[in-house]
Structures are given as C-alpha cells and as structure tokens.
Design a protein around this motif. Structure first.
Motif, short mmCIF file in Angstrom:
data_model
loop_
_atom_site.label_atom_id
_atom_site.label_comp_id
_atom_site.label_asym_id
_atom_site.label_seq_id
_atom_site.Cartn_x
_atom_site.Cartn_y
_atom_site.Cartn_z
N ALA A 62 0.81 -1.20 0.25
CA ALA A 62 0.14 0.18 0.07
C ALA A 62 0.81 1.09 -0.12
O ALA A 62 0.72 2.24 -0.66
N TRP A 63 2.00 1.38 0.78
CA TRP A 63 2.63 2.36 0.74
C TRP A 63 3.61 2.58 -0.43
O TRP A 63 3.79 3.74 -0.88
N ALA A 64 3.98 1.42 -0.92
CA ALA A 64 4.66 1.52 -2.27
C ALA A 64 3.86 2.09 -3.56
O ALA A 64 4.21 2.88 -4.15
N ILE A 65 2.43 1.69 -3.51
CA ILE A 65 1.50 2.22 -4.44
C ILE A 65 1.44 3.80 -4.20
O ILE A 65 1.52 4.56 -5.31
N GLU A 66 1.44 4.29 -2.87
CA GLU A 66 1.35 5.66 -2.57
C GLU A 66 2.36 6.42 -3.15
O GLU A 66 2.39 7.40 -3.69
N THR A 67 3.57 5.65 -2.75
CA THR A 67 4.86 6.42 -3.23
C THR A 67 5.05 6.41 -4.65
O THR A 67 5.41 7.42 -5.26
N VAL A 68 4.74 5.21 -5.62
CA VAL A 68 4.81 5.38 -6.97
C VAL A 68 3.93 6.40 -7.57
O VAL A 68 4.09 7.15 -8.52
N ALA A 69 2.57 6.54 -6.93
CA ALA A 69 1.73 7.60 -7.48
C ALA A 69 2.02 8.89 -7.33
O ALA A 69 1.95 9.78 -8.12
N LEU A 70 2.57 9.26 -6.14
CA LEU A 70 3.44 10.46 -5.87
C LEU A 70 4.55 10.75 -6.79
O LEU A 70 4.49 11.97 -7.56
N LEU A 71 5.42 9.60 -7.11
CA LEU A 71 6.31 9.89 -7.86
C LEU A 71 6.07 10.02 -9.58
O LEU A 71 6.33 11.03 -10.04
N ALA A 72 4.96 9.47 -9.64
CA ALA A 72 4.38 9.52 -11.17
C ALA A 72 3.68 10.88 -11.14
O ALA A 72 3.98 11.77 -12.31
N ARG A 73 3.02 11.45 -10.31
CA ARG A 73 2.61 13.02 -10.38
C ARG A 73 3.88 14.11 -10.48
O ARG A 73 3.65 15.08 -11.06
N TRP A 74 5.03 13.76 -9.58
CA TRP A 74 5.93 14.68 -9.71
C TRP A 74 6.52 14.60 -11.11
O TRP A 74 7.09 15.79 -11.69
N ILE A 75 6.82 13.24 -11.55
CA ILE A 75 7.54 13.37 -12.95
C ILE A 75 6.48 13.68 -14.10
O ILE A 75 7.22 14.69 -14.92
N GLY A 76 5.22 13.64 -14.11
CA GLY A 76 4.55 14.31 -14.86
C GLY A 76 4.26 15.59 -15.06
O GLY A 76 4.21 16.26 -15.88
N GLY A 77 4.61 16.27 -13.76
CA GLY A 77 4.70 18.04 -13.53
C GLY A 77 6.41 18.35 -13.53
O GLY A 77 6.32 19.40 -13.27
N LYS A 78 7.04 17.16 -13.90
CA LYS A 78 8.59 17.78 -14.02
C LYS A 78 8.90 18.36 -12.78
O LYS A 78 9.76 19.17 -12.50
N GLY A 79 8.49 17.87 -11.55
CA GLY A 79 8.81 18.18 -10.13
C GLY A 79 8.39 19.50 -9.85
O GLY A 79 8.74 20.07 -8.91
N LYS A 80 7.74 20.05 -10.74
CA LYS A 80 6.80 21.52 -10.32
C LYS A 80 5.69 21.31 -9.91
O LYS A 80 4.78 20.52 -10.19
#
Length: 312
Positions: A62-80
């Motif tokens: 569950a925590w891994a899924i949450e982390t991956v989702a956050l990372l995906a959003r970050w990458i999608g927004g190029k960290g901004k």
C-alpha cells in the motif's frame, strides 16, 4: 461487508491492512505441510508469524503504491507544482441534465430542513459543480458543489451556507495548528454550548514510525480536560471529536454533533435529535450503505496510530 471494510479503511487503513493480512495468513496456513506430531501451540505460533508477515507485506504494498503515485505525479509535472486553477470559470457553464436538477433541489430542501443549510440556498448555484462530476446526486456531491460554487459564480458567497458544515480532511498532515482548528470548528458548530479555552497541544513522533503521541489539554465549559492518544501523522484521529460530541450530548440541549464520512474525510454538522435518522431515511441510506449520517457520540473513537503501533 465490503462497504464496512471500505468505511474502516477511510478512517484507519492500518486496521484494514491487518484484517487483509489475517485473511491471507489463513489461506497460507491451510497449505503449510506440518509433519506429524506438531503441537497446536507450535501451529498457532506459525499462524501468528504468517499474520504478521502478511500484514507487513500488505502495508508495504500500500505504501509502495502511494509512493509510486506521488512519484508519477511529480514526474508528470517535471517536479514543479501544478498550475493554480483559475479563480473563475471561463466559457459556458457546465449544464446539469434536466433529470438531475430536481434531485439537487430535493437534496437542498432536505438539508435545509435539517438545518445543515441555515440560509436559503438557490440550488441553481450548485448545478455546474454537480454537472462536472457526472455522478449520482448524493449529499457529499452537493457539499463539494457548494465549495466550488464561487469558481462558477464569482459573486456567490458560500460562507453563510457553511456556518453549520465543515469538512475535516483525513489523509493530510495532522499538526498542532490543524488540531486547534478542529477544536474551533466543533465549538463553533455547537453554537456556543461548548466553551473551549486554554488549549495546549503536545505531539511527539515515535522513532521509525508514523505514530505521533498526541496530548491535548483544554478547558471545556470550565472543566479541565486532557486527551492523550497515539495519533498518525497523515490520518485523522477522532478521539477529540468523540469526546466533545459526548460532552455536548450530556448538556441535553437537544443538539448533537453528527458526521458523514467520505473519501476526503467527515462532513460535520450540529443537528437536532432525530435528524440523523430522518436524513438517512430520506436519502435511503441503509446500515450497510457507506457514507451514512451518524451521531459522533455513538461512534467509537479512533486513535489512528494505535493500530500501527500494535503491529510494530
């Protein structure tokens, strides 16, 4: 059963992880090839190890899924940070179907009669927000549309209609300032019946965990009150809500604190005795239905960090 599990997950996900872990452990235990002569106590010990292991695996996933989702959003927004939503809607307003408009009007009427909306609210102000969601018209959809009404109608002021309505978000940081704001909200909703002063909050995070030992000291109607519980850094605990709701009911004013849980957290109001039951009946919300209205004083308090600590 599933609805109850989803509702529990919204309040205390770690408990659900433990339940799912227990289910997986039972399945795995059925396939353990114990040799002849193994004592029941030894088998019970193996079952316990399987449960702890399975619960930890479910929590980790569950925590891994949450982390991956956050990372995906970050990458999608190029960290901004994402671009801020415009202050007002541009172009034609979303149109609500003719079939749903009467449903919104009925919902507003029922919520107004119960006292959740204490000012006369024009249902048309909510049409664009409801239309945008394309979901069945439910009370939480109406509440969300009210929050967004100023986006579609810049001259609209939602504050008078939220005088007896507040959302306490659950999956967000729970620092001292937020806890104090929760106390202020509950005191305001009580209409002055709960006079709260001298608030002091102490929080201490346990090493290598998300558990935050929380201590709240305050004076309620002249009586010193201290609440101590293991909180969770990103999940709402309801010890505070239950305590103040119980104290309000004991005053016998005829008014009680109630809530309706959603994915974001509970929408809370102060209603007269009997209104919760009438609202559930009016909106056809059965005991097995998620997001029913409930009296807070009748709900068991949840210390969000307690379950996590018990698995440590």
């Amino acid at each position: 059963m599933l609805a109850a599990l989803i509702r529990l997950w919204r309040r205390s996900p770690v408990v659900v992880y433990a339940i799912v872990g227990a289910i997986l452990a039972v399945i795995a235990f059925a396939y353990v090839p114990f040799p002849p002569g193994v004592k029941p106590l030894s088998q019970a010990f193996v079952a316990l190890l399987l449960w702890v292991f399975a619960s930890c695996c479910v929590t980790g996933v569950a925590w891994a899924i949450e982390t991956v989702a956050l990372l995906a959003r970050w990458i999608g927004g190029k960290g901004k940070a994402p671009a801020a939503r415009p202050l007002r809607h541009a172009g034609p307003l979303p149109e609500l179907s003719a079939g749903k408009q009467p449903q919104v009007r009925r919902a507003v009427k029922l919520l107004s009669e119960a006292g959740i909306f204490r000012e006369k609210l024009d249902p048309a102000m909510l049409y664009p927000g409801v239309a945008e969601r394309e979901a069945r018209v439910k009370p939480d959809i109406v509440f969300e549309a009210l929050v967004e009404a100023t986006y579609y109608h810049p001259d609209f002021d939602a504050a008078p209609y939220r005088a007896n309505l507040v959302l306490h978000e659950t999956q967000v940081e729970q620092p001292e300032a937020y806890l104090i704001a929760q106390i202020a909200d509950l005191a305001r909703l009580s209409g002055g019946a709960l006079a709260i002063a001298d608030i002091a909050v102490e929080q201490a995070r346990r090493a290598d965990t998300r558990t935050v030992d929380t201590r709240i000291a305050m004076t309620v109607n002249g009586e010193p009150v201290t609440l101590a519980y293991p909180g969770e850094d990103k999940y709402l605990s309801t010890v505070l809500h239950h305590d103040l709701a119980t104290r309000l009911r004991a005053l016998d004013t005829g008014q009680r604190l109630e809530w309706r849980w959603t994915d974001a957290g509970p929408w809370i109001s102060c209603l007269a005795d009997g209104d919760v039951e009438r609202l559930n009946e009016a909106f056809t919300l059965k005991p097995s239905t998620p997001c029913r209205w409930e009296w807070i004083d009748c709900e068991a308090p949840i210390a969000a960090g307690a379950a996590a600590h018990s698995l440590a």
